[in-house]
Scaffold this motif. Structure first.
Motif, PDB file in Angstrom:
ATOM      1  N   ALA A   1       0.833  -1.196   0.000  1.00 14.49           N
ATOM      2  CA  ALA A   1       0.000   0.000   0.000  1.00 14.49           C
ATOM      3  C   ALA A   1       0.875   1.256   0.000  1.00 14.49           C
ATOM      4  CB  ALA A   1      -0.918   0.001   1.221  1.00 14.49           C
ATOM      5  N   PRO A   2       0.449   2.337  -0.683  1.00 13.35           N
ATOM      6  CA  PRO A   2       1.232   3.580  -0.707  1.00 13.35           C
ATOM      7  C   PRO A   2       1.444   4.132   0.706  1.00 13.35           C
ATOM      8  CG  PRO A   2      -0.510   3.620  -2.360  1.00 13.35           C
ATOM      9  CD  PRO A   2      -0.763   2.418  -1.505  1.00 13.35           C
TER      10      PRO A   2
ATOM     11  N   ASN B   1      -2.781  -3.744  -4.106  1.00 13.37           N
ATOM     12  CA  ASN B   1      -2.463  -2.755  -3.078  1.00 13.37           C
ATOM     13  C   ASN B   1      -2.461  -1.324  -3.590  1.00 13.37           C
ATOM     14  OD1 ASN B   1      -2.143  -4.702  -1.041  1.00 13.37           O
ATOM     15  ND2 ASN B   1      -0.017  -5.068  -1.635  1.00 13.37           N
ATOM     16  N   ASN B   2      -2.418  -1.156  -4.912  1.00 13.35           N
ATOM     17  CA  ASN B   2      -2.379   0.195  -5.464  1.00 13.35           C
ATOM     18  C   ASN B   2      -3.617   0.526  -6.304  1.00 13.35           C
ATOM     19  OD1 ASN B   2       0.356   1.307  -4.684  1.00 13.35           O
ATOM     20  ND2 ASN B   2       0.925  -0.675  -5.555  1.00 13.35           N
ATOM     21  N   ARG B   3      -4.701  -0.178  -6.049  1.00 11.42           N
ATOM     22  CA  ARG B   3      -5.900   0.010  -6.876  1.00 11.42           C
ATOM     23  C   ARG B   3      -6.498   1.400  -6.728  1.00 11.42           C
ATOM     24  NH1 ARG B   3      -6.999  -2.793  -2.405  1.00 11.42           N
ATOM     25  NH2 ARG B   3      -8.917  -2.407  -1.226  1.00 11.42           N
ATOM     26  N   LEU B   4      -6.204   2.095  -5.627  1.00 15.96           N
ATOM     27  CA  LEU B   4      -6.732   3.440  -5.407  1.00 15.96           C
ATOM     28  C   LEU B   4      -5.700   4.536  -5.671  1.00 15.96           C
ATOM     29  CD1 LEU B   4      -8.733   2.825  -2.095  1.00 15.96           C
ATOM     30  CD2 LEU B   4      -9.561   2.715  -4.452  1.00 15.96           C
TER      31      LEU B   4
ATOM     32  N   LYS C   1      -4.271   5.428  -8.525  1.00 20.72           N
ATOM     33  CA  LYS C   1      -4.344   6.045  -9.849  1.00 20.72           C
ATOM     34  C   LYS C   1      -3.012   5.977 -10.591  1.00 20.72           C
ATOM     35  CE  LYS C   1      -8.050   9.225  -8.517  1.00 20.72           C
ATOM     36  NZ  LYS C   1      -8.492  10.627  -8.379  1.00 20.72           N
ATOM     37  N   LEU C   2      -2.416   4.787 -10.601  1.00 21.19           N
ATOM     38  CA  LEU C   2      -1.150   4.603 -11.305  1.00 21.19           C
ATOM     39  C   LEU C   2      -1.409   4.286 -12.764  1.00 21.19           C
ATOM     40  CD1 LEU C   2       0.874   2.406  -8.781  1.00 21.19           C
ATOM     41  CD2 LEU C   2       0.693   4.889  -8.882  1.00 21.19           C
TER      42      LEU C   2
ATOM     43  N   LEU D   1       2.693   0.836 -13.106  1.00 22.09           N
ATOM     44  CA  LEU D   1       2.446  -0.512 -12.564  1.00 22.09           C
ATOM     45  C   LEU D   1       3.464  -1.507 -13.105  1.00 22.09           C
ATOM     46  CD1 LEU D   1      -1.456  -0.665 -12.782  1.00 22.09           C
ATOM     47  CD2 LEU D   1      -0.085  -0.695 -10.689  1.00 22.09           C
ATOM     48  N   ALA D   2       3.769  -1.421 -14.389  1.00 20.27           N
ATOM     49  CA  ALA D   2       4.748  -2.323 -14.995  1.00 20.27           C
ATOM     50  C   ALA D   2       6.136  -2.108 -14.375  1.00 20.27           C
ATOM     51  CB  ALA D   2       4.798  -2.109 -16.502  1.00 20.27           C
ATOM     52  N   PHE D   3       6.474  -0.849 -14.100  1.00 20.29           N
ATOM     53  CA  PHE D   3       7.768  -0.540 -13.494  1.00 20.29           C
ATOM     54  C   PHE D   3       7.900  -1.183 -12.119  1.00 20.29           C
ATOM     55  CE2 PHE D   3      10.372   2.282 -10.794  1.00 20.29           C
ATOM     56  CZ  PHE D   3      11.577   2.195 -11.451  1.00 20.29           C
TER      57      PHE D   3
END
Length: 204
Positions: A57-58, A190-193, A195-196, A201-203
């Motif tokens: 999570a961020p 974990n990063n669905r919120l 806004k990536l 995301l690939a990085f």
């Protein structure tokens, strides 16, 4: 977006197991940087705020806390302080070899290597604030960034943290495997919120 490679983009290549850098920014626009950490890193935040995105999570901290970040890819945003209009952190990079030597030297046994988030948030106390001041003094006194001295400073903070919070914070640093499928799922979930973009995301 270019990838920032640390510590090589900040420090001259060398074989030292521990390296120190005084990282400062003045009032500049904040944006998300792609950062590739070749070494585990203490980011001792002094001024401003910092955001870090990994497969977990961020995380966002202010200067009441600092971070221990596992080597690998992450996204970072640094914001200058509203009061001083500047951002400052002391970056202490340490190699896997240095960590392995420390663990062996002190007989540390981690029952869950690899468990936990790759970024550990730790709150400052008076001792840790004094420790960061000592790192600043090393930078200010040119010529004192001796590799042996920095190794002692690394061991100092590690031993103090073990006494203060136990050894669990070491678990993410001692991963013994790399499960790509699990990592992919963790990044997305974990990063669905956050806004990536797909590229970010690939990085990760």
């Amino acid at each position: 977006m270019n990838v920032v490679k640390l510590p090589e983009d900040l420090l001259a290549p060398q074989g030292d197991f521990v390296q120190l850098y005084d990282y400062q920014l003045k009032a500049v626009p904040s944006f998300r940087n792609k950062v590739s950490l070749a070494r585990n890193t203490f980011s001792f935040l002094v001024e401003g705020t910092k955001e870090v995105v990994t497969d977990a999570a961020p995380i966002k901290i202010n200067s009441d806390h600092f971070l221990l970040i596992k080597s690998g890819n992450c996204l970072m945003v640094e914001h200058v302080s509203a009061l001083s209009k500047s951002y400052k952190s002391m970056l202490l990079f340490f190699s896997e070899e240095m960590l392995a030597d420390f663990v062996a030297e002190n007989g540390i046994v981690c029952t869950t290597p690899g468990a936990g988030a790759p970024v550990v948030v730790i709150e400052y106390d008076s001792y840790l604030k004094g420790y960061v001041k000592s790192l600043e003094s090393i930078v200010e006194t040119k010529g004192l960034q001796d590799s042996k001295l920095l190794e002692v400073k690394f061991k100092e903070v590690m031993l103090y943290l073990i006494q203060k919070i136990g050894t669990d914070f070491l678990a993410p640093l001692l991963a013994s495997y790399d499960d790509r499928e699990r990592l992919l799922l963790d990044v997305v979930q974990n990063n669905r919120l956050a806004k990536l973009s797909l590229q970010e995301l690939a990085f990760l």
